[in-house]
Design a protein around this motif. Structure first.
Motif, mmCIF file in Angstrom:
data_model
loop_
_atom_site.group_PDB
_atom_site.id
_atom_site.type_symbol
_atom_site.label_atom_id
_atom_site.label_comp_id
_atom_site.label_asym_id
_atom_site.label_seq_id
_atom_site.Cartn_x
_atom_site.Cartn_y
_atom_site.Cartn_z
ATOM 1 N N ARG A 1 0.856 -1.180 0.000
ATOM 2 C CA ARG A 1 0.000 0.000 0.000
ATOM 3 C C ARG A 1 0.897 1.236 0.000
ATOM 4 O O ARG A 1 1.903 1.292 0.693
ATOM 5 C CB ARG A 1 -0.882 0.026 1.247
ATOM 6 N N THR A 2 0.507 2.177 -0.785
ATOM 7 C CA THR A 2 1.266 3.422 -0.857
ATOM 8 C C THR A 2 0.359 4.577 -0.429
ATOM 9 O O THR A 2 -0.862 4.424 -0.320
ATOM 10 C CB THR A 2 1.752 3.688 -2.297
ATOM 11 N N TYR A 3 0.965 5.701 -0.214
ATOM 12 C CA TYR A 3 0.209 6.896 0.121
ATOM 13 C C TYR A 3 -0.807 7.203 -0.983
ATOM 14 O O TYR A 3 -1.974 7.511 -0.715
ATOM 15 C CB TYR A 3 1.173 8.073 0.320
ATOM 16 N N GLN A 4 -0.374 7.048 -2.244
ATOM 17 C CA GLN A 4 -1.256 7.309 -3.386
ATOM 18 C C GLN A 4 -2.440 6.345 -3.374
ATOM 19 O O GLN A 4 -3.590 6.739 -3.593
ATOM 20 C CB GLN A 4 -0.487 7.189 -4.709
ATOM 21 N N THR A 5 -2.191 5.075 -3.104
ATOM 22 C CA THR A 5 -3.266 4.085 -3.045
ATOM 23 C C THR A 5 -4.258 4.452 -1.949
ATOM 24 O O THR A 5 -5.475 4.366 -2.138
ATOM 25 C CB THR A 5 -2.697 2.673 -2.794
ATOM 26 N N ASN A 6 -3.748 4.860 -0.807
ATOM 27 C CA ASN A 6 -4.630 5.268 0.285
ATOM 28 C C ASN A 6 -5.470 6.479 -0.101
ATOM 29 O O ASN A 6 -6.656 6.552 0.232
ATOM 30 C CB ASN A 6 -3.821 5.560 1.548
ATOM 31 N N LEU A 7 -4.859 7.432 -0.793
ATOM 32 C CA LEU A 7 -5.604 8.611 -1.247
ATOM 33 C C LEU A 7 -6.698 8.208 -2.239
ATOM 34 O O LEU A 7 -7.826 8.718 -2.178
ATOM 35 C CB LEU A 7 -4.667 9.623 -1.905
ATOM 36 N N GLU A 8 -6.373 7.311 -3.139
ATOM 37 C CA GLU A 8 -7.354 6.848 -4.122
ATOM 38 C C GLU A 8 -8.507 6.127 -3.426
ATOM 39 O O GLU A 8 -9.677 6.334 -3.761
ATOM 40 C CB GLU A 8 -6.690 5.953 -5.151
#
Length: 52
Positions: free
Chosen positions: A3-10
């Motif tokens: 999980r990445t920050y971008q995935t969490n934002l999405e």
């Protein structure tokens, strides 16, 4: 895949949109129910006037 920050934002964006859509659907359902109640009331008033 980590999980990445971008995935969490999405994921957060999708959840936010889902909540928004749910609220809009609820408002539409409430408006439809109000309109149906108003129509029944109007029809009842018309019947009552016809009974006189």
């Amino acid at each position: 895949m980590p999980r990445t920050y971008q995935t969490n934002l999405e994921d957060a964006a999708v959840l936010n949109l889902t909540d928004d859509v749910s609220r809009r659907i609820d408002r539409i359902r409430e408006a439809a129910a109000d309109a149906a109640r108003a129509q029944r009331t109007r029809e009842q008033l018309e019947r009552d006037r016809g009974d006189r």
